[in-house]
Motif scaffolding. Structure first.
Motif, PDB file in Angstrom:
ATOM      1  N   ALA A  35       0.858  -1.188   0.000  1.00 10.53           N
ATOM      2  CA  ALA A  35       0.000   0.000   0.000  1.00 10.53           C
ATOM      3  C   ALA A  35       0.890   1.232   0.000  1.00 10.53           C
ATOM      4  O   ALA A  35       2.052   1.182   0.413  1.00 10.53           O
ATOM      5  CB  ALA A  35      -0.935   0.007   1.213  1.00 10.53           C
ATOM      6  N   ARG A  36       0.322   2.362  -0.422  1.00  5.73           N
ATOM      7  CA  ARG A  36       1.106   3.598  -0.446  1.00  5.73           C
ATOM      8  C   ARG A  36       0.215   4.794  -0.144  1.00  5.73           C
ATOM      9  O   ARG A  36      -0.996   4.768  -0.352  1.00  5.73           O
ATOM     10  CB  ARG A  36       1.770   3.787  -1.805  1.00  5.73           C
ATOM     11  N   ASN A  37       0.865   5.856   0.391  1.00  2.73           N
ATOM     12  CA  ASN A  37       0.245   7.168   0.467  1.00  2.73           C
ATOM     13  C   ASN A  37       1.130   8.144  -0.306  1.00  2.73           C
ATOM     14  O   ASN A  37       1.938   7.706  -1.133  1.00  2.73           O
ATOM     15  CB  ASN A  37       0.034   7.599   1.929  1.00  2.73           C
ATOM     16  N   GLN A  38       1.012   9.436  -0.054  1.00  2.00           N
ATOM     17  CA  GLN A  38       1.815  10.390  -0.823  1.00  2.00           C
ATOM     18  C   GLN A  38       3.290  10.367  -0.450  1.00  2.00           C
ATOM     19  O   GLN A  38       4.120  10.906  -1.189  1.00  2.00           O
ATOM     20  CB  GLN A  38       1.269  11.813  -0.639  1.00  2.00           C
ATOM     21  N   GLU A  39       3.628   9.755   0.693  1.00  2.00           N
ATOM     22  CA  GLU A  39       4.993   9.837   1.195  1.00  2.00           C
ATOM     23  C   GLU A  39       5.774   8.535   1.088  1.00  2.00           C
ATOM     24  O   GLU A  39       6.993   8.559   0.866  1.00  2.00           O
ATOM     25  CB  GLU A  39       4.981  10.267   2.674  1.00  2.00           C
ATOM     26  N   ASN A  64      -3.815   9.115   5.832  1.00  2.42           N
ATOM     27  CA  ASN A  64      -2.531   8.640   5.300  1.00  2.42           C
ATOM     28  C   ASN A  64      -1.784   7.701   6.231  1.00  2.42           C
ATOM     29  O   ASN A  64      -0.652   7.307   5.926  1.00  2.42           O
ATOM     30  CB  ASN A  64      -1.607   9.810   4.902  1.00  2.42           C
ATOM     31  N   SER A  65      -2.374   7.339   7.357  1.00  6.60           N
ATOM     32  CA  SER A  65      -1.772   6.304   8.189  1.00  6.60           C
ATOM     33  C   SER A  65      -2.066   4.941   7.584  1.00  6.60           C
ATOM     34  O   SER A  65      -2.857   4.811   6.646  1.00  6.60           O
ATOM     35  CB  SER A  65      -2.297   6.385   9.622  1.00  6.60           C
ATOM     36  N   PHE A  66      -1.414   3.897   8.111  1.00  5.58           N
ATOM     37  CA  PHE A  66      -1.528   2.550   7.553  1.00  5.58           C
ATOM     38  C   PHE A  66      -2.224   1.623   8.545  1.00  5.58           C
ATOM     39  O   PHE A  66      -2.046   1.740   9.764  1.00  5.58           O
ATOM     40  CB  PHE A  66      -0.146   1.986   7.229  1.00  5.58           C
ATOM     41  N   LEU A  67      -2.988   0.680   7.991  1.00  2.00           N
ATOM     42  CA  LEU A  67      -3.665  -0.336   8.782  1.00  2.00           C
ATOM     43  C   LEU A  67      -3.272  -1.697   8.231  1.00  2.00           C
ATOM     44  O   LEU A  67      -3.313  -1.915   7.011  1.00  2.00           O
ATOM     45  CB  LEU A  67      -5.180  -0.160   8.696  1.00  2.00           C
ATOM     46  N   GLY A  92       0.131   2.052  11.692  1.00  2.74           N
ATOM     47  CA  GLY A  92       1.374   2.789  11.499  1.00  2.74           C
ATOM     48  C   GLY A  92       1.079   4.218  11.077  1.00  2.74           C
ATOM     49  O   GLY A  92       0.025   4.503  10.485  1.00  2.74           O
ATOM     50  N   ASP A  93       1.999   5.123  11.358  1.00  2.00           N
ATOM     51  CA  ASP A  93       1.763   6.529  11.031  1.00  2.00           C
ATOM     52  C   ASP A  93       1.926   6.793   9.538  1.00  2.00           C
ATOM     53  O   ASP A  93       2.189   5.881   8.743  1.00  2.00           O
ATOM     54  CB  ASP A  93       2.671   7.437  11.869  1.00  2.00           C
ATOM     55  N   ALA A  94       1.800   8.038   9.135  1.00  2.00           N
ATOM     56  CA  ALA A  94       1.831   8.398   7.720  1.00  2.00           C
ATOM     57  C   ALA A  94       3.193   8.193   7.090  1.00  2.00           C
ATOM     58  O   ALA A  94       3.308   8.161   5.862  1.00  2.00           O
ATOM     59  CB  ALA A  94       1.386   9.851   7.541  1.00  2.00           C
TER      60      ALA A  94
END
Length: 330
Positions: free
Chosen positions: A56-60, A101-104, A115-117
């Protein structure tokens, strides 16, 4: 809700076997151990003993999870990876990104990890049910969800401090859960079961069944009407009416299909033997394959006409796409 008869026997073991079968097969015949090679591999972020399950990914950051508590993260689109050490050796089954943007993530010992962003500072939260949870998702409203055996669904609206539970009391395993928006969600699982919710997951009903109780290893819905499921023998089924009826699609593989990778308009599937398929028109065309029994299970569409894919035996690599087939992601 429909009044569906209960199954007379439990099948949690089937789900456990599906998760672990390939690691057992691939570790059965080893070459003589080369200690120097082991030392070199141990210095790498990705190891041959890794079996990746989700990405998985977010902007960072991109996060990849796997067996034995393995977590990798990359802040440069997969060019370099950092291996994280967790106080757990439980294998990860699922991974998702929340609206903040945190992770599950879900591990096989029925813990949800948050987890945090930046993909760091992971904290475990134990699920209350004794049923084996097999998948997890973060809803658009930020609530946490997990689903698994005995059609059990658990959710938390306060970041894991407390949990509520729903069950259809059907002796079947839910192994895919997807929220399309704040109100609509789809779940698929054992015996060809397809479930839908139109109130944010609080209530579920049967949307339909796959042909011949087909076991969906993976599913992806573009909308509540259109979706795909994949599983054994390279079978991929397609629906345009929300799961009421399904059509098997031509696919250039007999390998089990384990994951879908959506793009802006394209759709890819990953399978055993390092196989990657692309949906082209009304058929799935093979764009990558290996003669080695190494599965691919997860991936992301990346910039510059690439797919980032991951699977067994530490497989984690970019696959370049032909210009005509690449999505327009920049």
């Amino acid at each position: 809700m429909q009044n569906t008869p209960l199954r007379s026997w439990r099948t949690v073991g089937m789900a456990i076997a599906i998760v672990s079968t390939f690691s057992l097969l691939l570790t059965g015949c080893e070459a003589p151990l080369d200690l120097e090679a082991v030392r070199k591999v141990s210095e790498l972020s990705s190891k041959r003993t890794d079996f990746y399950q989700a990405m998985a990914r977010n902007q960072e950051v991109i996060v990849v999870s796997g067996n034995d508590g393995v977590l990798l993260s990359s802040v440069d689109n997969g060019t370099t990876w950092k291996r994280q050490a967790l106080d757990s050796t439980a294998s990860f089954l699922a991974l998702d990104v929340c609206p903040d943007n945190s992770f599950l993530a879900l591990t096989f010992n029925n813990q949800v990890w948050h987890g945090d962003a930046q993909g760091k500072n992971w904290q475990p939260h134990t699920l209350p049910s004794q049923e084996q949870m097999m998948t997890a998702a973060c809803a658009p409203d930020g609530s946490w969800w997990a689903a698994g055996s005995f059609t059990t669904i658990q959710y938390s609206t306060n970041k894991g401090e407390s949990w509520d539970e729903i069950s259809l009391y059907e002796d079947a395993i839910i192994n895919n859960l997807q929220f399309l928006n704040e109100n609509q969600a789809i779940a698929t699982g054992e015996y060809g079961m397809v479930l839908r919710s139109d109130d944010g997951g609080l209530n579920w009903d049967y949307a339909g069944y796959l042909p011949e109780e087909f076991y969906a290893h993976t599913s992806y819905f573009r909308s509540m009407d259109e979706g795909w499921v994949g599983g054994l023998n390279g079978f991929i089924y397609h629906t345009t009416n929300g799961g009421e009826s399904w059509e098997q699609m031509p696919a250039e593989t007999n390998a089990p299909v384990f994951g879908f990778i959506p793009g802006n308009s394209e759709l890819y599937a990953v399978a055993d033997n390092a196989t990657v398929l692309q949906l082209q028109g009304s058929a799935w065309r093979k764009i990558s394959e290996s003669d080695q029994p190494l599965y691919l299970r997860t991936g992301l569409l990346m910039p510059k006409q690439k797919l980032l894919v991951a699977g067994g035996r530490g497989l984690l690599f970019d696959l370049e796409l032909p210009a005509a087939n690449a999505a327009s992601k920049d």
